[in-house]
Structures are given as structure tokens and as C-alpha cells.
Scaffold this active site. Structure first.
Site, PDB file in Angstrom:
ATOM      1  N   ASN A 115       0.820  -1.211   0.000  1.00  0.00           N
ATOM      2  CA  ASN A 115       0.000   0.000   0.000  1.00  0.00           C
ATOM      3  C   ASN A 115       0.855   1.261   0.000  1.00  0.00           C
ATOM      4  O   ASN A 115       0.641   2.176  -0.800  1.00  0.00           O
ATOM      5  CB  ASN A 115      -0.937   0.003   1.211  1.00  0.00           C
ATOM      6  CG  ASN A 115      -1.913  -1.156   1.195  1.00  0.00           C
ATOM      7  OD1 ASN A 115      -2.002  -1.892   0.225  1.00  0.00           O
ATOM      8  ND2 ASN A 115      -2.646  -1.324   2.285  1.00  0.00           N
ATOM      9  N   THR A 160     -16.433  40.142 -29.612  1.00  0.00           N
ATOM     10  CA  THR A 160     -17.303  39.674 -28.545  1.00  0.00           C
ATOM     11  C   THR A 160     -18.599  39.217 -29.203  1.00  0.00           C
ATOM     12  O   THR A 160     -19.109  39.884 -30.111  1.00  0.00           O
ATOM     13  CB  THR A 160     -17.607  40.782 -27.514  1.00  0.00           C
ATOM     14  OG1 THR A 160     -18.265  41.871 -28.162  1.00  0.00           O
ATOM     15  CG2 THR A 160     -16.330  41.279 -26.855  1.00  0.00           C
ATOM     16  N   HIS A 161     -19.098  38.068 -28.777  1.00  0.00           N
ATOM     17  CA  HIS A 161     -20.288  37.470 -29.388  1.00  0.00           C
ATOM     18  C   HIS A 161     -20.085  37.271 -30.897  1.00  0.00           C
ATOM     19  O   HIS A 161     -21.018  37.386 -31.688  1.00  0.00           O
ATOM     20  CB  HIS A 161     -21.529  38.321 -29.124  1.00  0.00           C
ATOM     21  CG  HIS A 161     -21.728  38.645 -27.680  1.00  0.00           C
ATOM     22  ND1 HIS A 161     -22.141  37.714 -26.752  1.00  0.00           N
ATOM     23  CD2 HIS A 161     -21.522  39.803 -27.003  1.00  0.00           C
ATOM     24  CE1 HIS A 161     -22.201  38.288 -25.552  1.00  0.00           C
ATOM     25  NE2 HIS A 161     -21.825  39.547 -25.675  1.00  0.00           N
ATOM     26  N   SER A 282      -5.528  17.372 -48.439  1.00  0.00           N
ATOM     27  CA  SER A 282      -6.674  16.462 -48.460  1.00  0.00           C
ATOM     28  C   SER A 282      -6.388  15.325 -49.418  1.00  0.00           C
ATOM     29  O   SER A 282      -5.742  15.523 -50.449  1.00  0.00           O
ATOM     30  CB  SER A 282      -7.935  17.218 -48.893  1.00  0.00           C
ATOM     31  OG  SER A 282      -8.967  16.318 -49.244  1.00  0.00           O
ATOM     32  N   ASN A 290      -5.151  22.561 -44.799  1.00  0.00           N
ATOM     33  CA  ASN A 290      -5.817  22.438 -43.508  1.00  0.00           C
ATOM     34  C   ASN A 290      -4.853  22.659 -42.341  1.00  0.00           C
ATOM     35  O   ASN A 290      -3.825  21.980 -42.244  1.00  0.00           O
ATOM     36  CB  ASN A 290      -6.440  21.047 -43.354  1.00  0.00           C
ATOM     37  CG  ASN A 290      -7.463  20.768 -44.436  1.00  0.00           C
ATOM     38  OD1 ASN A 290      -8.198  21.653 -44.858  1.00  0.00           O
ATOM     39  ND2 ASN A 290      -7.507  19.519 -44.893  1.00  0.00           N
TER      40      ASN A 290
END
Length: 495
Positions: A115, A160-161, A282, A290
Site C-alpha cells: 500500500n 465579442t459574441h 486532403s 488544412n
């Protein structure tokens, strides 16, 4: 060679092959090397301590140390393919008993339990993982700060947003990521600092009545102190949870960085370009370019989050004592998760280093997003115009520009009734960025970078101190083992 009988005294049979495979796995050479390397490091320190406490004769200690060091030198090859009906540790201990006899091999386990050995190995392994991860995260922060300083004068819009908000600089953005990462470094370091006590000496659950010196083994293994509370030492693995939580925090910070860089590297944004060594093509679409490495950075945070959830779930509602759920199952997913986070950091380092901003495009989008509007309103405020009035005036000017098909603000016509001495000029992007020098705005980018560089140096010094302590402990252990081996050889020659 005949190994010790598989019984334990109380028990005369072991687990069946299928059950044993589920519980202990089928360790190959790599697994044997990894587990027994940590185990035997603990053993070397334990043998030294037992000898110094008078619980193990020097000639027996020398025999044990010689056999253990020989196994380590050969990467435990002698044990490959050996049957392990009760796990690797007892297989290895049985090998020592068979080789050296019960009077020597059977004394290795004096004053301890699987242990506290297991808890100690977990702490040592976690310590090594955290030191490695911390080193890479600090390098990541260094990369961010270097690029922040290089690009502090490249204006761009902040969103923002998902809508253009105000002008900042690309360097200021990177300094923001470095600021968040500084807290992640602190969390990782605090977790590492918390691994200061060595569980060895806690025994099975309540220490021991034998006159051992746990502080000695702690020092030989690079810890600063022995267990404070034996039951806690074998019952708790909260350091693993804290490590996973801190690592997940760093990975989450980098995942947000990667999300922005991936968005900004699209043709639609074209804010950032990556060299060919950091992009992929790709198999089907010839035109593709990518930035796929960013997706690995984003996804690897899931490993740490998943491992933390699994570890916490395995620990939840278990008795506060030694248990398989906590000591084995709750820990098992940590190592792969920490490795995944480290890989994420390594990828992020080269991506941030390789990313090249496109200043013309960034500035164009900042202008087209009317991001200087707030500053124009604020300048009206400094001329005595109420903020809400200034807000409406500038908002109306933006609306009129959009309706007229204009792509940026070139001027503002003030409404009737405004005092004659009030003016509203459209400032340049660089002027706006520099003017935001309160509240930690982009005008303070150089000061932010300087502060973070100082903190990074302090983080580095603390990490160096940890590494130095471990190296010193390793030297102490090597010296103590060497002295006992030499003493045992001399005694043998004297006879």
C-alpha cells in the site's frame, strides 16, 4: 530456479488465469521495466534505511542491493516471461527470495506494505510527469511572450459574441493567453509542491511499530518530509485529481487559443497564415490547406477532462482507507491524459511560433467593423457630452455609414444642439490601441509582457529547484548504496 510457493500462508491458491489477466494484465518487457524501475528505486532507499536502523545486517543489505542493481542494469530481463500469479511486485520479491533465500530476500519487505509502496510510486511518477509538463508549459508561455513582444504593434479587431468589438493588437491577444497560462502554471506548480511528503513508512494503513526512519527514505527519494498521517498517505490520491485538474486547465486555455487561430486562418478571416510544415492537404480535394494540428490541440484537452471525471467518479463515496478503487482504478487513466496534455503543449509551441499575422487584413477588418466607435464616444464624453448621448450619436453615425454602403467610419456629423466647441474625429487604429492604457488594455501590452516575463523567470527558478533536489537525492541514494555494497564486499573478503 524454483520460485517461492504461490501461497501466502493464509491462502493456498491464487487467481485463475482469466481473472488474473483482468486484474494484473499481461505485462510485457516494457511494462515490467517501467513498474519495476520505480519499485526498485524505492527498494534501494528502503534497504539503506533498514540497514542504518539496524533492522537489516550489512551483509544481507549488500546482497540485496547487488541483486537489485544487477536486475536494474539488465532492464529486468531475467523476469521476462516469469509467471506473476499475484502481480509484478510479489513476482519480483519471490525472485529475490528464490535467489537469495528467505533470510535475505524475505527481509526486504520489513516495515512496509504494497500500500505505501504503491502510494510512493504514484507520487514519484506524478512528480516526474508534472516536472516535465511544467517545463513545456513554461516554454509555451515563453513563446507566447516572445511573439507578443514582436507583434504588439499589429492592430486587429477583438470580437465579442463573434462580432467585431474594439481594436487591440495581435501581440496583446497573445499576451492575454500568456496571462491565463500563468495561472495554469501556478496551479501545476502548487500541485507539484504538494507532493512533498513521501508515503513510504505509512505501511498498510497505520504506520508500523518497527523502529524505522521514514524521513531517511523520504530524503533519499527526493521528498522533503515523511508521512504526516499514515491512513491519509495510503487512502488519498487527491494529488492525482489536482494534477489532472491543473493540466486540464492548461489544455483548456490552449484549446481556446487553437480555436481562435483556426478561425483566423480561414480564407474568410485570413488574419493568420501557417507555413506548409504546419498544415496538411486532403486525400480528395486538391485545393485544401488544412491547419489540422490545431484540431489536435483542441481535442487533447478532452483526455484530461475525461481522466479527471473518471478519477473523481472512482474515488467518490469510497471508504477513507486503502482501496483498489482509489489507489489503482482512479489513477490508471492519469498517465495517458497527462501525456496527451504535454503533446498538446508541444503542438501549440510550434503553431504559435510558426503563425504569421497578416497585418493588412487585420487592420482592414478592424476598420470595416467600426471598432473605433467606442473611443469616439469616449472622446465626446471628455468634452462634456453624457455617455449615453455620445453612445447614441456614434451609433447613429455607424448606422448611416452602413446604410450608405460605406465600409468604415470616415467622419461623424454631430446632431444639432451640440456645443460648437465639441468635435468628433475618427482616430487611427494604432492611436486607439495605444490610448487604451488603463484597466490592462492593449496600451499596456509592454508592461504586461514585462510582468509575465518576471513571473516566468520565478516559475523557472522554482522548477529548477525541484529538479536540483531530485538530482541531489539521486546522488545521495547512489552514494549510500555504493557505500553499503563496498562494505558488504569488504566483509566478504575479510571472511
Amino acid at each position: 530456479m524454483t520460485l517461492a510457493a504461490p501461497g501466502t500462508g493464509r491462502l493456498t491458491r491464487t487467481l485463475g488465469p482469466r481473472t488474473r489477466r483482468v486484474v494484473y494484465g499481461t505485462p510485457g518487457p516494457a511494462e515490467i521495466r517501467d513498474e519495476l524501475h520505480h519499485t526498485t528505486t524505492v527498494d534501494l532507499a528502503h534497504v539503506v534505511m533498514l540497514t542504518e536502523c539496524g533492522l537489516l545486517p550489512k551483509d544481507a543489505a549488500a546482497a540485496l542491493l547487488e541483486r537489485i542493481t544487477r536486475l536494474r542494469a539488465d532492464d529486468f530481463a531475467e523476469l521476462y516471461g516469469t509467471d506473476a500469479p499475484r502481480g509484478l511486485y510479489l513476482m519480483y520479491e519471490g525472485h529475490l527470495v528464490a535467489e537469495l533465500g528467505a533470510d535475505i530476500g524475505g527481509k526486504l519487505h520489513t516495515g512496509r506494505s504494497r500500500n505505501d509502496i504503491k502510494a510512493t510510486i504514484t507520487a514519484m511518477r506524478l512528480r516526474a510527469e508534472l516536472i516535465g509538463l511544467l517545463g513545456e508549459v513554461q516554454r509555451m508561455q515563453g513563446v507566447l511572450l516572445a511573439r507578443a513582444r514582436a507583434h504588439h504593434g499589429v492592430p486587429m479587431p477583438v470580437y465579442t459574441h463573434f462580432q467585431p468589438a474594439m481594436p487591440i493588437s495581435y501581440g496583446y491577444y497573445l499576451a492575454g493567453i500568456a496571462t491565463a497560462l500563468d495561472r495554469d502554471i501556478t496551479a501545476l506548480r502548487q500541485t507539484l509542491d504538494g507532493l512533498d511528503r513521501c508515503p513510504l513508512g505509512a505501511g498498510a494503513v497505520s504506520g508500523t511499530d518497527l523502529p524505522i526512519e521514514p524521513a531517511r527514505t523520504a530524503a533519499l527519494l527526493g521528498f522533503t518530509a515523511p508521512p504526516l498521517h499514515a491512513m491519509d498517505a495510503v487512502a488519498a490520491r487527491d494529488s492525482v485529481l489536482r494534477a489532472l485538474g491543473a493540466a486540464a486547465g492548461a489544455a483548456l486555455t490552449l484549446s481556446r487559443l487553437a480555436t481562435d487561430l483556426q478561425l483566423w486562418s480561414t480564407q474568410e478571416f485570413a488574419f493568420v497564415e501557417f507555413p506548409e510544415r504546419l498544415v496538411g492537404g486532403s486525400s480528395a480535394m486538391p485545393q485544401k490547406r488544412n491547419a489540422f494540428l490545431l484540431e489536435h490541440v483542441k481535442a487533447k484537452a478532452a483526455h484530461a477532462l475525461g481522466a479527471w471525471t473518471a478519477s473523481a467518479s472512482a474515488t467518490k463515496s469510497t471508504p477513507f482507507t486503502n482501496s483498489i478503487e482509489v489507489g489503482t482504478e482512479a489513477v490508471s487513466g492519469a498517465w495517458g491524459a497527462l501525456a496527451a496534455v504535454r503533446d498538446s503543449v508541444l503542438l501549440a509551441q510550434v503553431l504559435v511560433s510558426g503563425a504569421r499575422p497578416v497585418p493588412e487584413r487585420m487592420a482592414q477588418r478592424a476598420r470595416e467593423g467600426f471598432t473605433t466607435a467606442t473611443v469616439i464616444a469616449n472622446r465626446l464624453v471628455t468634452q462634456g457630452v453624457p455617455f449615453r448621448t455620445a453612445h447614441h450619436v456614434v451609433g447613429a453615425a455607424v448606422r448611416e455609414a452602413v446604410e450608405a454602403g460605406e465600409r468604415e467610419l470616415t467622419g461623424i456629423t454631430l446632431p444639432d444642439g451640440m456645443p460648437a466647441d465639441v468635435s468628433a474625429e475618427v482616430p487611427s487604429l494604432s492611436e486607439v490601441v495605444a490610448a487604451h492604457d488603463r484597466g490592462g488594455g492593449p496600451g499596456t501590452c509592454a508592461a504586461v509582457v514585462a510582468t509575465l516575463r518576471e513571473r516566468l523567470a520565478a516559475h523557472g527558478a522554482r522548477l529548477t529547484a525541484h529538479r536540483d533536489r531530485l538530482r541531489e537525492a539521486e546522488l545521495r541514494l547512489d552514494t549510500a548504496v555504493g557505500d553499503l555494497l563496498a562494505s558488504g564486499t569488504a566483509r566478504g573478503e575479510g571472511r
